[in-house]
Design a protein around this motif. Sequence first.
Motif, short mmCIF file in Angstrom:
data_model
loop_
_atom_site.label_atom_id
_atom_site.label_comp_id
_atom_site.label_asym_id
_atom_site.label_seq_id
_atom_site.Cartn_x
_atom_site.Cartn_y
_atom_site.Cartn_z
N ALA A 133 -97.03 -3.05 -54.70
CA ALA A 133 -95.85 -2.20 -54.81
C ALA A 133 -95.12 -2.44 -56.13
O ALA A 133 -94.68 -1.49 -56.79
CB ALA A 133 -94.92 -2.46 -53.63
N VAL A 134 -94.98 -3.70 -56.51
CA VAL A 134 -94.31 -4.02 -57.78
C VAL A 134 -95.09 -3.44 -58.96
O VAL A 134 -94.51 -2.84 -59.88
CB VAL A 134 -94.14 -5.54 -57.93
N ALA A 135 -96.41 -3.60 -58.93
CA ALA A 135 -97.23 -3.07 -60.02
C ALA A 135 -97.17 -1.55 -60.08
O ALA A 135 -97.03 -0.97 -61.17
CB ALA A 135 -98.68 -3.53 -59.86
N LEU A 136 -97.23 -0.88 -58.93
CA LEU A 136 -97.17 0.58 -58.92
C LEU A 136 -95.82 1.09 -59.40
O LEU A 136 -95.73 2.13 -60.06
CB LEU A 136 -97.45 1.11 -57.50
N MET A 192 -92.11 -13.39 -62.63
CA MET A 192 -92.94 -13.06 -61.48
C MET A 192 -93.42 -11.61 -61.55
O MET A 192 -94.56 -11.30 -61.17
CB MET A 192 -92.16 -13.29 -60.19
N VAL A 193 -92.58 -10.71 -62.05
CA VAL A 193 -92.98 -9.30 -62.19
C VAL A 193 -94.18 -9.18 -63.12
O VAL A 193 -95.15 -8.47 -62.82
CB VAL A 193 -91.80 -8.46 -62.72
N ASP A 194 -94.13 -9.89 -64.24
CA ASP A 194 -95.24 -9.86 -65.18
C ASP A 194 -96.49 -10.46 -64.55
O ASP A 194 -97.61 -9.92 -64.71
CB ASP A 194 -94.85 -10.64 -66.44
N LEU A 195 -96.35 -11.56 -63.81
CA LEU A 195 -97.49 -12.21 -63.17
C LEU A 195 -98.15 -11.31 -62.13
O LEU A 195 -99.38 -11.16 -62.09
CB LEU A 195 -97.04 -13.52 -62.51
N LEU A 196 -97.33 -10.65 -61.28
CA LEU A 196 -97.88 -9.78 -60.24
C LEU A 196 -98.61 -8.58 -60.85
O LEU A 196 -99.67 -8.17 -60.36
CB LEU A 196 -96.77 -9.31 -59.30
N THR A 197 -98.04 -8.03 -61.91
CA THR A 197 -98.66 -6.88 -62.56
C THR A 197 -100.01 -7.26 -63.16
O THR A 197 -100.99 -6.50 -63.07
CB THR A 197 -97.74 -6.31 -63.65
N GLY A 213 -87.58 -6.42 -61.80
CA GLY A 213 -87.27 -7.66 -61.11
C GLY A 213 -86.01 -7.56 -60.27
O GLY A 213 -85.97 -8.05 -59.13
N ILE A 214 -84.99 -6.91 -60.80
CA ILE A 214 -83.76 -6.72 -60.03
C ILE A 214 -84.00 -5.81 -58.84
O ILE A 214 -83.50 -6.04 -57.74
CB ILE A 214 -82.65 -6.15 -60.95
#
Length: 281
Positions: free
Chosen positions: A90-93, A118-123, A109-110
């Motif tokens: 979901a974060v990546a999409l 973490m956003v960069d890592l998940l993507t 992230g917000i």
Amino acid sequence: MDTPFSTTILETICKLQEKRYLQQCIAIRKSGALLHLVLGEYKAVRPELFRIYLRVTPATFDTIVANLRDNPVFHNNSEKEQLPVEIQVAVALHCFGHFGNAASIQKVGIWAGLGFGMVDLLTRRVMAAVCDPIFRKRVMKWPDAAIKEKAMIWVEACSCPAWCKGWCMVDGTLVPLASRPAHFRNTWYDRKSNYSLNVQLISTPDLRIIDYGVGLPGSQHDATAWKETRIPKERATLLGAGEWVWADSVYPLQSWCQAPYKRYALSSLFMLFMDKLIYNC
């Protein structure tokens, strides 16, 4: 006796490492309530709102997650478990479906209630799983005889019997990038004054994507990017006798890749296809 300059530098580095931050860190209050709302209520009862955030339907989202779930990138031996695959996808999409400031790791992230790193890592994890050849073979299957026959009937109904063997088509598009990549820098600069990726899509007349080529910079010509797809490499096994691909005049014209009457006939055929799709929907 004066202290050696090298000692002063080492002492300064040690102090910086001890403090870690030169300025006071002020925590940013974040909540994942909106993300869980999207994956919960919106996904179940408000699919139109779900699609606004993630750019796919709930059914498509579930299919993507199901095909990515067993990828090794989402599993490790750490004592701290990763976030559920649903949240990572979901974060990546959300990042992929937005552009500019809306796709920044701070704003995502917000929105997701996660740390910016973490956003960069998940993507990165999701991209690694999507680019895995196993995933591509699982979700991108070459049409069987029944699908080919259906496509040929459609083409014949929209044009003429002589063109029915052209049951698939190819075209390229440019996907803009938010900033200039660090590697090979200006090679990503395209003719439309953007930094972009060249993406080749091969589909049947009903818009079912059966192959793609991605990875080359936007400055590359479609004819060059086209060579990275399966058909130019494996046409003997993918295309039957007399079968060919619809393409416009920028592609190298061959017996298996044609643009009858150049772009005018192809544009007319596309318009007929779209008219039929709109009418049938």
